[in-house]
Scaffold this active site. Structure first.
Site, PDB file in Angstrom:
ATOM      1  N   HIS A   1      -3.843  -4.640  -0.249  1.00 25.81           N
ATOM      2  CA  HIS A   1      -3.548  -5.377   1.032  1.00 25.81           C
ATOM      3  C   HIS A   1      -3.455  -6.874   0.725  1.00 25.81           C
ATOM      4  O   HIS A   1      -4.350  -7.402   0.693  1.00 25.81           O
ATOM      5  CB  HIS A   1      -4.232  -5.081   2.072  1.00 25.81           C
TER       6      HIS A   1
ATOM      7  N   CYS B   1       0.815  -1.207   0.014  1.00 30.66           N
ATOM      8  CA  CYS B   1      -0.090   0.065   0.000  1.00 30.66           C
ATOM      9  C   CYS B   1       0.963   1.215   0.008  1.00 30.66           C
ATOM     10  O   CYS B   1       1.593   1.457  -0.951  1.00 30.66           O
ATOM     11  CB  CYS B   1      -0.895   0.087   1.031  1.00 30.66           C
TER      12      CYS B   1
ATOM     13  N   GLU C   1      -2.544  -9.082   2.828  1.00 30.40           N
ATOM     14  CA  GLU C   1      -2.943  -9.554   3.925  1.00 30.40           C
ATOM     15  C   GLU C   1      -4.327  -9.817   4.240  1.00 30.40           C
ATOM     16  O   GLU C   1      -4.883 -10.405   5.014  1.00 30.40           O
ATOM     17  CB  GLU C   1      -2.347  -9.188   4.835  1.00 30.40           C
TER      18      GLU C   1
END
Length: 212
Positions: A186, A79, A188
């Site tokens: 992102h 990001c 994750e």
């Protein structure tokens, strides 16, 4: 071991939990002497580009990142962290980045090519389109991943673009050159597609360590 660089603006909890799911050891620190034990590094980030660079410089983490990259260790920016690896950002005027890749962060447009209004910041799921083969993407598919951002990278070298998404413009979503990589989304928080990329990054780090 993966070193997660803490400079006061990263989404450390979700990145740490994702690394736990992958099953790799990691350290979260703002101290170069602790981080340099790692085999590869993740530079997360949310917030202001200029504030982030100020924090990195204050902790001398900018110098540390350059040294680790020069030594050949892998780096993944996520990001804001991806934007920081480029030369500059136009946010709040102009701010210099780490300069590891050519290009600059510019604000997303609030209209598409047909004049339809777009929400900025861009928050949501968009499909990846792959442009080049890369070990980082070898286990991933062109699935949907989760973005939260107001800026995107413009003026980068075509050879550094690994994958993109569309949001009014072509948004560089995954970038890479030699041992420096970035993900604008992102991983994750992006389900199977994102975890495949994060897992592969840790495998690349392990393979690099074995070769030494």
């Amino acid at each position: 071991m993966i070193g997660v660089i803490d400079y006061g603006m990263g989404n450390l909890f979700s990145v740490s939990k994702a690394l736990e799911r992958v099953g790799v050891p990691y350290v979260v620190s703002d101290r170069p002497e602790e981080l340099e034990k790692a085999d590869a590094f993740i530079l997360p980030g949310v917030g202001s580009f200029s504030d982030a660079m100020d924090n990195l410089r204050r902790a001398k983490l900018d110098q540390f990142i350059h040294r680790m990259v020069d030594e050949g260790k892998l780096l993944l920016g996520i990001c804001l962290g991806m934007q920081l690896i480029f030369e500059e950002s136009t946010e709040n005027g102009s701010a210099k980045g780490l300069g590891l890749l050519a290009g600059k962060a510019v604000r997303l447009k609030d209209r598409d090519a047909e004049g339809n209004k777009l929400k900025v910041p861009h928050m949501g799921w968009n499909r990846l389109t792959f442009h080049q083969t890369s070990p980082l993407l070898s286990e991933a598919e062109e699935g949907f991943v989760y973005f939260v951002h107001s800026y995107y990278i413009d003026g980068m070298e075509d050879g550094d673009l690994l994958a993109s998404a569309e949001y009014g413009v072509r948004v560089p979503a995954v970038v890479g050159k030699r041992n420096v990589f970035g993900a604008q989304f992102h991983p994750e928080k992006s389900g199977t597609a994102g975890m495949a990329i994060l897992t592969q990054f840790t495998k690349m780090a392990a393979e690099q360590q074995v070769k030494k």
